[in-house]
Scaffold this active site. Sequence first.
Site: not given
Ligand code: AMP
Length: 190
Positions: A13, A88, A127, A144
């Site tokens: 993404k 999310r 990664r 996750r």
């Molecule tokens: P990402 O880089 O989008 O994979 O986000 C990394 C981490 O940030 C996730 O595993 C969550 O712990 C937190 N996070 C990011 N976006 C959200 C969201 N929209 N709602 C809740 N937690 C989030």
Amino acid sequence: MRLVMLGPPGAGKGTQATRLATELGIPHLSTGDMLRDAVRRGTELGRKAQSIMEKGELLPDDLVVGIMADALKRDECRRGFLLDGFPRTEGQAQALDTLLQASGQTLDRVALLEVDERELVTRLLSRAAKEGRADDTRDVITRRLKVYEAQTRPVVDYYRVRGVLAEVDGVGTPEEVYRRLRQAATPEIA
Ligand code: AMP
């Protein structure tokens, strides 16, 4: 264009959203990037976020909705935006609708990057080796992916029934995936 990018962790993404937003000249708003930045700067938000992120869990809806509401108020978002990693949960999707409705806006399209689970685990472990992200260990990766299925899958259906979902095969070279995404997300101008 007002776009959302959905997909499991490791689907690509971030990379794809950065490129698409640049090409379309709209801001790329990633909650994950904003939270990692807050952690690095040691802000109050960062301190709250860090342990939750390290476990692979989601932050509370009201917290991330607040962050996104502030970001969407910025002038640069008037011409459109690309959201990455938000919404999310179904609650976040509803909150986003409410935020947009307040200014008479709707989403143009939601692109879903689909990649099967085995491929995701391989990508995330690679990664981890390259970037050393705190949430890319095997246990946290598994968590996750579970959290994605349980809490974010419903968001896919939320947008499907509203007729704005575009599914994109996320397996292939970054260039191939980008071409599919570009076509699916912006068929009018592709
Ligand atoms: P990402 O880089 O989008 O994979 O986000 C990394 C981490 O940030 C996730 O595993 C969550 O712990 C937190 N996070 C990011 N976006 C959200 C969201 N929209 N709602 C809740 N937690 C989030």
